[in-house]
Design a protein around this motif. Structure first.
Motif, PDB file in Angstrom:
ATOM      1  N   PHE A  50      -5.801  15.476 -10.792  1.00  5.24           N
ATOM      2  CA  PHE A  50      -6.943  15.423  -9.940  1.00  5.24           C
ATOM      3  C   PHE A  50      -7.342  13.898  -9.525  1.00  5.24           C
ATOM      4  N   ILE A  51      -7.559  13.208 -10.383  1.00  4.85           N
ATOM      5  CA  ILE A  51      -7.997  11.814 -10.527  1.00  4.85           C
ATOM      6  C   ILE A  51      -6.673  10.993  -9.649  1.00  4.85           C
ATOM      7  N   ASP A  52      -5.640  11.076 -10.063  1.00  8.81           N
ATOM      8  CA  ASP A  52      -4.442  10.700  -9.574  1.00  8.81           C
ATOM      9  C   ASP A  52      -4.392  11.103  -8.017  1.00  8.81           C
ATOM     10  N   ILE A  53      -4.611  12.130  -7.796  1.00  8.68           N
ATOM     11  CA  ILE A  53      -4.332  12.781  -6.245  1.00  8.68           C
ATOM     12  C   ILE A  53      -5.516  12.147  -5.450  1.00  8.68           C
ATOM     13  N   VAL A  54      -6.695  12.236  -5.914  1.00 11.86           N
ATOM     14  CA  VAL A  54      -7.911  11.296  -5.193  1.00 11.86           C
ATOM     15  C   VAL A  54      -7.544  10.072  -4.790  1.00 11.86           C
ATOM     16  N   LEU A  55      -7.026   9.252  -5.827  1.00 16.60           N
ATOM     17  CA  LEU A  55      -6.671   7.923  -5.702  1.00 16.60           C
ATOM     18  C   LEU A  55      -5.409   7.699  -4.696  1.00 16.60           C
ATOM     19  N   PHE A  58       0.825  -1.327   0.110  1.00 14.77           N
ATOM     20  CA  PHE A  58       0.065   0.067   0.200  1.00 14.77           C
ATOM     21  C   PHE A  58       0.936   1.307  -0.009  1.00 14.77           C
ATOM     22  N   PHE A  59       2.048   1.304   0.814  1.00 11.80           N
ATOM     23  CA  PHE A  59       2.769   2.450   0.794  1.00 11.80           C
ATOM     24  C   PHE A  59       3.495   2.494  -0.574  1.00 11.80           C
ATOM     25  N   GLY A  60       4.121   1.613  -1.323  1.00 11.08           N
ATOM     26  CA  GLY A  60       4.405   1.721  -2.555  1.00 11.08           C
ATOM     27  C   GLY A  60       3.547   2.100  -3.507  1.00 11.08           C
ATOM     28  N   SER A  61       2.358   1.820  -3.441  1.00 12.37           N
ATOM     29  CA  SER A  61       1.359   2.135  -4.260  1.00 12.37           C
ATOM     30  C   SER A  61       1.072   3.610  -4.340  1.00 12.37           C
ATOM     31  N   GLN A  62       0.878   4.321  -3.019  1.00 14.86           N
ATOM     32  CA  GLN A  62       0.641   5.503  -2.853  1.00 14.86           C
ATOM     33  C   GLN A  62       1.777   6.457  -3.182  1.00 14.86           C
ATOM     34  N   LEU A  63       2.952   5.969  -2.988  1.00 13.93           N
ATOM     35  CA  LEU A  63       4.237   6.714  -3.071  1.00 13.93           C
ATOM     36  C   LEU A  63       4.331   6.586  -5.011  1.00 13.93           C
ATOM     37  N   PHE A  64       4.013   5.767  -5.590  1.00 11.19           N
ATOM     38  CA  PHE A  64       4.006   5.635  -7.291  1.00 11.19           C
ATOM     39  C   PHE A  64       2.815   6.489  -7.640  1.00 11.19           C
ATOM     40  N   LEU A  65       1.775   6.794  -6.914  1.00 13.32           N
ATOM     41  CA  LEU A  65       0.894   8.101  -7.309  1.00 13.32           C
ATOM     42  C   LEU A  65       1.432   9.309  -6.971  1.00 13.32           C
ATOM     43  N   ASN A  66       2.119   9.284  -5.946  1.00 11.55           N
ATOM     44  CA  ASN A  66       2.679  10.641  -5.670  1.00 11.55           C
ATOM     45  C   ASN A  66       3.685  11.105  -6.641  1.00 11.55           C
ATOM     46  N   PHE A  67       4.509  10.227  -7.087  1.00 10.96           N
ATOM     47  CA  PHE A  67       5.558  10.337  -8.154  1.00 10.96           C
ATOM     48  C   PHE A  67       4.830  10.658  -9.419  1.00 10.96           C
ATOM     49  N   LEU A  68       3.796  10.130  -9.766  1.00 16.22           N
ATOM     50  CA  LEU A  68       3.053  10.327 -11.160  1.00 16.22           C
ATOM     51  C   LEU A  68       2.403  11.696 -11.010  1.00 16.22           C
ATOM     52  N   TRP A  69       1.877  12.173  -9.744  1.00 23.52           N
ATOM     53  CA  TRP A  69       0.856  13.427  -9.862  1.00 23.52           C
ATOM     54  C   TRP A  69       1.985  14.335 -10.320  1.00 23.52           C
ATOM     55  N   THR A  70       3.181  14.533  -9.914  1.00 19.91           N
ATOM     56  CA  THR A  70       4.081  15.852 -10.130  1.00 19.91           C
ATOM     57  C   THR A  70       4.133  15.821 -11.818  1.00 19.91           C
ATOM     58  N   ILE A  71       4.341  14.830 -12.530  1.00 23.95           N
ATOM     59  CA  ILE A  71       4.609  14.594 -13.658  1.00 23.95           C
ATOM     60  C   ILE A  71       3.253  15.004 -14.443  1.00 23.95           C
ATOM     61  N   LEU A  72       2.178  14.504 -14.136  1.00 24.45           N
ATOM     62  CA  LEU A  72       0.749  14.683 -14.741  1.00 24.45           C
ATOM     63  C   LEU A  72       0.561  16.179 -14.452  1.00 24.45           C
ATOM     64  N   PHE A  73       0.883  16.767 -13.638  1.00 28.85           N
ATOM     65  CA  PHE A  73       0.318  18.199 -13.140  1.00 28.85           C
ATOM     66  C   PHE A  73       1.295  19.213 -14.002  1.00 28.85           C
ATOM     67  N   PHE A  74       2.564  18.915 -13.593  1.00 30.78           N
ATOM     68  CA  PHE A  74       3.369  20.014 -13.884  1.00 30.78           C
ATOM     69  C   PHE A  74       3.983  19.928 -15.528  1.00 30.78           C
ATOM     70  N   ARG A  75       4.325  18.451 -15.829  1.00 31.06           N
ATOM     71  CA  ARG A  75       4.851  18.183 -17.120  1.00 31.06           C
ATOM     72  C   ARG A  75       3.681  18.132 -18.345  1.00 31.06           C
ATOM     73  N   PHE A  76       2.777  17.317 -17.949  1.00 30.15           N
ATOM     74  CA  PHE A  76       1.830  17.235 -18.824  1.00 30.15           C
ATOM     75  C   PHE A  76       0.542  18.399 -18.766  1.00 30.15           C
ATOM     76  N   HIS A  77       0.631  19.311 -17.633  1.00 25.52           N
ATOM     77  CA  HIS A  77      -0.497  20.094 -17.552  1.00 25.52           C
ATOM     78  C   HIS A  77      -1.849  19.339 -17.622  1.00 25.52           C
ATOM     79  N   SER A  78      -1.872  18.576 -17.139  1.00 20.92           N
ATOM     80  CA  SER A  78      -3.318  17.507 -17.026  1.00 20.92           C
ATOM     81  C   SER A  78      -3.897  17.760 -15.681  1.00 20.92           C
TER      82      SER A  78
END
Length: 163
Positions: free
Chosen positions: A113-118, A88-108
């Motif tokens: 938002f879906i990522d951060i809710v998950l 569970f810890f690793g899964s949320q950490l992966f989503l944490n990693f992904l959020w920054t890229i989705l938000f700042f790199r891809f401007h999505s």
């Protein structure tokens, strides 16, 4: 006979903190969050924190997360129980990693938002798995889930303001 190599407690602490800190550093580098012209140009709510707040806040949160991870990793509990908590810890950490890229790199803003809710859901589940092993480890994640809750509300507002 081969020697079984075990990590000392201090090495487990160092590795745990480094893993969490590296998630922030690498996702930041992949997203080029410093002097982000896109982020500076989008509409923000009046309560949006100044940019210089985020780095120190995340540094402290990743430190607390690393210590929490270490407490679970070094615990002497039934291995499947520990494995599930770490999953569970690793899964949320992966989503944490992904959020920054989705938000700042891809401007999505919507997918971020879906990522951060998950991520919030997985942090919540992680806390419940951790509390079964260590209340201290679980409580160390409370500032993190609180900040992620705030970040989710901010993400949602940014999405709506810039839709």
């Amino acid at each position: 006979m081969g020697k079984i190599i075990t990590l000392s407690t201090i090495w487990k602490l160092i590795i745990s903190v480094l893993i969490c800190q590296l998630v922030g550093i690498v996702s930041g580098l992949l997203s080029v969050t410093q002097n982000n012209i896109w982020y500076e140009s989008i509409a923000k709510p009046s309560w949006n924190p100044p940019g210089y707040i985020f780095g120190p806040v995340w540094t402290v949160l990743y430190l607390l997360m690393g210590i929490s991870l270490w407490i679970i990793w070094k615990s002497n509990v039934y291995e499947p129980m520990k494995y599930e908590a770490l999953l569970f810890f690793g899964s949320q950490l992966f989503l944490n990693f992904l959020w920054t890229i989705l938000f700042f790199r891809f401007h999505s803003l919507s997918i971020a938002f879906i990522d951060i809710v998950l991520m919030f859901v997985l942090i919540f589940l992680t806390i419940f798995r951790f509390v079964e092993i260590s209340k201290t480890a679980a409580w160390l994640l409370v500032p993190y889930i609180s900040w992620v809750c705030f970040a989710a509300i901010l993400n949602y507002n940014l999405w709506k303001l810039n839709n």
